[in-house]
Design an enzyme around this catalytic site. Structure first.
Site, PDB file in Angstrom:
ATOM      1  N   ASN A  64       0.758  -1.403   0.072  1.00  0.00           N
ATOM      2  CA  ASN A  64       0.113  -0.036  -0.033  1.00  0.00           C
ATOM      3  C   ASN A  64       0.934   1.262   0.037  1.00  0.00           C
ATOM      4  O   ASN A  64       1.995   1.131   0.444  1.00  0.00           O
ATOM      5  CB  ASN A  64      -1.011  -0.023   1.217  1.00  0.00           C
ATOM      6  N   GLU A  77      -2.958  -4.497  -3.362  1.00  0.00           N
ATOM      7  CA  GLU A  77      -3.634  -5.392  -4.187  1.00  0.00           C
ATOM      8  C   GLU A  77      -4.220  -4.622  -5.429  1.00  0.00           C
ATOM      9  O   GLU A  77      -3.659  -5.372  -6.739  1.00  0.00           O
ATOM     10  CB  GLU A  77      -5.082  -5.994  -3.656  1.00  0.00           C
ATOM     11  N   CYS A 117     -10.748  -3.206  -3.771  1.00  0.00           N
ATOM     12  CA  CYS A 117      -9.775  -4.311  -4.337  1.00  0.00           C
ATOM     13  C   CYS A 117     -10.884  -5.407  -4.688  1.00  0.00           C
ATOM     14  O   CYS A 117     -10.556  -5.931  -5.747  1.00  0.00           O
ATOM     15  CB  CYS A 117      -8.967  -4.562  -3.288  1.00  0.00           C
TER      16      CYS A 117
END
Length: 162
Positions: A64, A77, A117
């Site tokens: 992230n 992701e 995501c």
């Protein structure tokens, strides 16, 4: 009261002990764990790492990346899937592993993909017409395994519009 039609969706995740995973899945989770420590999360301090193996066997990882303007940050992701698709658009993602660390640095956290995501994973499953296995590492050393996004995202947009 009047009886109405019901639509039911059953979700199942498997809990797999670490020792029962094959080398490919262990390696992928270890890559995601490495990615966690390199995350840029100065605001929440909640770090997430993800790793993916493509159908050709190549593996990639990401983490992230936060921004002081919170909506501008990106999850591990989505960053990972966007990068792999931009650079390897014909390679299907086969397995996605996710690992997270608690904001207080007290250890790992169980995490599943957020809603954005989940919808992104769904897009790649639709594009390649194949589910993506999702592995979510837990602090107790076990792994939650979803055979595809259906287990985490029931009643997707595309499901209800067929």
């Amino acid at each position: 009261m009047k009886e109405y039609q019901k639509i039911t969706h059953t979700n199942t995740l498997q809990v797999i002990p670490w020792n029962d995973l094959d080398a490919k899945r262990k390696d992928l989770i270890q890559l995601a764990t490495k990615a966690v420590d390199l995350a840029y999360a100065p605001y929440s301090n909640f770090r997430v790492g993800a790793a993916v193996v493509l159908e050709n066997g190549q593996t990639f990882w990401a983490n992230n990346q936060e921004n002081i303007c919170f909506p501008v940050g990106i999850c591990a992701e989505r960053l990972l899937l966007g990068y792999t698709h931009a650079n390897h658009p014909d390679q299907k993602p086969e397995i996605l592993a996710i690992v997270a660390k608690k904001a207080d640095n007290s250890g790992l956290a169980t995490v599943t993909p957020c809603g954005l995501c989940r919808q992104s994973i769904s897009e790649y499953e639709m594009k390649f017409k194949k589910p993506i296995e999702i592995l979510m590492y837990r602090p107790d050393g076990t792994v939650l395994q979803a055979d595809g996004i259906d287990a985490l995202l029931p009643f997707k947009f595309e499901d209800l519009n067929q």
